[in-house]
Design a protein around this motif. Structure first.
Motif, PDB file in Angstrom:
ATOM      1  N   UNK A  81      46.765  13.836 -12.916  1.00  0.00           N
ATOM      2  CA  UNK A  81      45.859  12.861 -13.531  1.00  0.00           C
ATOM      3  C   UNK A  81      44.432  13.048 -13.035  1.00  0.00           C
ATOM      4  N   UNK A  82      44.282  13.342 -11.757  1.00  0.00           N
ATOM      5  CA  UNK A  82      42.952  13.614 -11.203  1.00  0.00           C
ATOM      6  C   UNK A  82      42.344  14.847 -11.856  1.00  0.00           C
ATOM      7  N   UNK A  83      43.121  15.912 -11.950  1.00  0.00           N
ATOM      8  CA  UNK A  83      42.620  17.150 -12.537  1.00  0.00           C
ATOM      9  C   UNK A  83      42.245  16.948 -14.007  1.00  0.00           C
ATOM     10  N   UNK A  84      43.058  16.187 -14.733  1.00  0.00           N
ATOM     11  CA  UNK A  84      42.751  15.894 -16.136  1.00  0.00           C
ATOM     12  C   UNK A  84      41.426  15.141 -16.246  1.00  0.00           C
ATOM     13  N   UNK A  85      41.244  14.124 -15.398  1.00  0.00           N
ATOM     14  CA  UNK A  85      40.014  13.335 -15.447  1.00  0.00           C
ATOM     15  C   UNK A  85      38.797  14.193 -15.107  1.00  0.00           C
ATOM     16  N   UNK A  86      38.938  15.064 -14.123  1.00  0.00           N
ATOM     17  CA  UNK A  86      37.820  15.936 -13.761  1.00  0.00           C
ATOM     18  C   UNK A  86      37.493  16.914 -14.890  1.00  0.00           C
ATOM     19  N   UNK A  87      38.521  17.433 -15.548  1.00  0.00           N
ATOM     20  CA  UNK A  87      38.283  18.329 -16.685  1.00  0.00           C
ATOM     21  C   UNK A  87      37.495  17.608 -17.785  1.00  0.00           C
ATOM     22  N   UNK A  88      37.886  16.356 -18.078  1.00  0.00           N
ATOM     23  CA  UNK A  88      37.194  15.595 -19.127  1.00  0.00           C
ATOM     24  C   UNK A  88      35.761  15.299 -18.689  1.00  0.00           C
ATOM     25  N   UNK A  89      35.601  14.971 -17.405  1.00  0.00           N
ATOM     26  CA  UNK A  89      34.262  14.679 -16.892  1.00  0.00           C
ATOM     27  C   UNK A  89      33.362  15.909 -16.992  1.00  0.00           C
ATOM     28  N   UNK A  90      33.883  17.061 -16.618  1.00  0.00           N
ATOM     29  CA  UNK A  90      33.078  18.282 -16.713  1.00  0.00           C
ATOM     30  C   UNK A  90      32.686  18.571 -18.158  1.00  0.00           C
ATOM     31  N   UNK A  91      33.629  18.383 -19.067  1.00  0.00           N
ATOM     32  CA  UNK A  91      33.386  18.719 -20.474  1.00  0.00           C
ATOM     33  C   UNK A  91      32.366  17.789 -21.122  1.00  0.00           C
ATOM     34  N   UNK A  92      32.208  16.602 -20.586  1.00  0.00           N
ATOM     35  CA  UNK A  92      31.317  15.608 -21.185  1.00  0.00           C
ATOM     36  C   UNK A  92      30.079  15.327 -20.339  1.00  0.00           C
ATOM     37  N   UNK A  93      29.968  15.972 -19.185  1.00  0.00           N
ATOM     38  CA  UNK A  93      28.838  15.708 -18.298  1.00  0.00           C
ATOM     39  C   UNK A  93      28.928  14.371 -17.593  1.00  0.00           C
ATOM     40  N   UNK A  94      30.127  13.812 -17.496  1.00  0.00           N
ATOM     41  CA  UNK A  94      30.324  12.522 -16.825  1.00  0.00           C
ATOM     42  C   UNK A  94      30.105  12.677 -15.327  1.00  0.00           C
ATOM     43  N   UNK A  95      29.430  11.699 -14.732  1.00  0.00           N
ATOM     44  CA  UNK A  95      28.953  11.848 -13.366  1.00  0.00           C
ATOM     45  C   UNK A  95      29.956  11.431 -12.302  1.00  0.00           C
ATOM     46  N   UNK A  96      30.961  10.603 -12.654  1.00  0.00           N
ATOM     47  CA  UNK A  96      31.888  10.100 -11.638  1.00  0.00           C
ATOM     48  C   UNK A  96      33.269   9.873 -12.243  1.00  0.00           C
ATOM     49  N   UNK A  97      34.279   9.970 -11.396  1.00  0.00           N
ATOM     50  CA  UNK A  97      35.664   9.677 -11.772  1.00  0.00           C
ATOM     51  C   UNK A  97      36.208   8.631 -10.818  1.00  0.00           C
ATOM     52  N   UNK A  98      36.704   7.548 -11.390  1.00  0.00           N
ATOM     53  CA  UNK A  98      37.362   6.496 -10.607  1.00  0.00           C
ATOM     54  C   UNK A  98      38.842   6.855 -10.472  1.00  0.00           C
ATOM     55  N   UNK A  99      39.265   7.156  -9.242  1.00  0.00           N
ATOM     56  CA  UNK A  99      40.662   7.490  -8.971  1.00  0.00           C
ATOM     57  C   UNK A  99      41.424   6.191  -8.705  1.00  0.00           C
ATOM     58  N   UNK A 100      42.341   5.852  -9.601  1.00  0.00           N
ATOM     59  CA  UNK A 100      43.061   4.584  -9.505  1.00  0.00           C
ATOM     60  C   UNK A 100      44.229   4.703  -8.529  1.00  0.00           C
ATOM     61  N   UNK A 101      44.310   3.760  -7.611  1.00  0.00           N
ATOM     62  CA  UNK A 101      45.291   3.818  -6.523  1.00  0.00           C
ATOM     63  C   UNK A 101      46.695   3.479  -6.994  1.00  0.00           C
ATOM     64  N   UNK A 102      46.837   2.372  -7.723  1.00  0.00           N
ATOM     65  CA  UNK A 102      48.148   1.915  -8.144  1.00  0.00           C
ATOM     66  C   UNK A 102      48.680   0.794  -7.277  1.00  0.00           C
ATOM     67  N   UNK A 103      49.871   0.326  -7.614  1.00  0.00           N
ATOM     68  CA  UNK A 103      50.487  -0.821  -6.961  1.00  0.00           C
ATOM     69  C   UNK A 103      51.394  -0.354  -5.834  1.00  0.00           C
ATOM     70  N   UNK A 104      50.954  -0.559  -4.602  1.00  0.00           N
ATOM     71  CA  UNK A 104      51.721  -0.141  -3.433  1.00  0.00           C
ATOM     72  C   UNK A 104      51.094  -0.783  -2.203  1.00  0.00           C
TER      73      UNK A 104
END
Length: 253
Positions: free
Chosen positions: A85-108
Motif C-alpha cells: 500500500x505504501x509503494x502504491x501510494x508513492x507511485x501515485x504521488x510520483x506520477x501526479x507530483x503529489x508532495x506527501x503521503x499519509x501512511x495510515x496506521x490502522x486499528x491496533x
C-alpha cells in the motif's frame, strides 16, 4: 493565509479531476485527497496541470473497509500488505507530483504494533526520499476512529524521533487534536518543528471552520505568528453544497 481543499470531503460527489477544477474556481491555493486510486494518475495529473494547483497529499489504502480496517502499517503480520500500500501510494504521488503521503496506521495497540509501525515508516521514508516526498502520520480521535493506533500528538512526535528520518512529519489536524487533547495552539507551538501539514474543521461536528469550540481566527493568527506559510488543509464536511460553505475562507485570509 493560503488554503488547500481536501477533496475527500469537499466536492466529494465529483470525480477527482472535476473536483480539482471546482477547487480552482472557488479560489483554493492547492488540493489534497484521501484515496485517489480509482482515477488514473494521468487524469489527475492533467487536471492539476490545467489548473496550476499542487496536490499536497494523499493517503495509503485502509485495507478491508468492510471489516472496519483503517490502515495497515501498525498491524503485526500484515507487513507485506502495508508495504504494498505504501509503494502504491508513492507511485501515485510520483506520477501526479503529489508532495506527501499519509501512511495510515490502522486499528491496533501495544509495543509490537509500535515496532511494526516504525519499521514500515522507515521503509516508506527511505523510498519516498528518492523522490523528495514527505511521509505523514496523523493522530486520529477515538470518536471518528475508535481503536486507531496513533491517538496523540506526543505519541506521534516520539515515533517521528524514533524513526529519525528527515522526511517523516506529523499531520496536525486541529479537529482531531482538539477532540483528543485540546490545548491546540500550545501543542502546535511545541510540535511545529515536526509538523508537515495542518488541517482544520469545526469541533465537534467537523463542519466548516466558522463555528464550534475552536476560534479559528485565533488559531490561524497563532499559526501565522509561528511563521507557517504553507496552505492549511480544509478537511471538513460541508452541510450541503460545498460552494455554499466557503464564506469562512475570505474572512480567514
Amino acid at each position: 493565509m493560503k488554503f488547500s481543499a481536501n477533496l475527500g470531503f469537499l466536492w466529494a460527489d465529483l470525480p477527482l479531476p472535476d473536483a480539482i477544477r471546482a477547487a480552482k474556481r472557488a479560489g483554493f491555493d492547492a488540493v489534497e485527497c484521501h484515496w485517489p486510486y480509482a482515477i488514473a494518475a494521468a487524469d489527475t495529473k492533467a487536471a492539476l496541470q490545467e489548473t496550476g494547483l499542487a496536490m499536497l497529499g494523499l493517503n495509503t489504502r485502509r485495507g478491508d473497509v468492510s471489516r472496519g480496517e483503517n490502515g495497515l502499517s501498525a498491524l503485526p503480520g500484515r507487513e507485506a500488505e502495508a508495504r504494498a500500500a505504501i509503494d502504491e501510494a508513492l507511485d501515485y504521488a510520483r506520477a501526479t507530483g503529489t508532495k506527501a503521503v499519509h501512511v495510515m496506521a490502522g486499528n491496533s495497540s501495544g509495543p509490537l504494533a509500535r515496532r511494526v509501525f516504525a519499521d514500515n515508516l522507515a521503509h516508506a521514508c527511505a523510498k519516498a526520499a528518492k523522490s523528495g516526498i514527505t511521509i505523514l502520520i496523523e493522530p486520529l480521535n477515538p470518536y471518528n476512529a475508535p481503536g486507531y493506533f496513533l491517538n496523540g500528538t506526543d505519541q506521534a512526535a516520539d515515533i517521528i524521533r524514533e524513526v529519525g528520518a528527515p522526511n517523516l512529519r506529523m499531520m496536525f489536524d486541529c479537529y482531531h487534536v482538539q477532540s483528543i487533547e485540546g490545548d491546540v495552539t500550545r501543542r502546535l507551538q511545541r510540535h511545529l518543528p515536526l509538523v508537515g501539514h495542518i488541517q482544520i474543521a469545526a469541533v465537534p461536528d467537523r463542519g466548516a471552520p466558522d463555528h464550534g469550540e475552536l476560534d479559528y481566527e485565533h488559531v490561524l493568527a497563532q499559526v501565522a505568528a509561528l511563521g507557517w506559510d504553507r496552505p492549511i488543509g480544509a478537511e471538513y464536511l460541508p452541510a450541503g453544497e460545498t460552494e455554499a460553505s466557503l464564506n469562512w475562507m475570505a474572512r480567514f485570509r
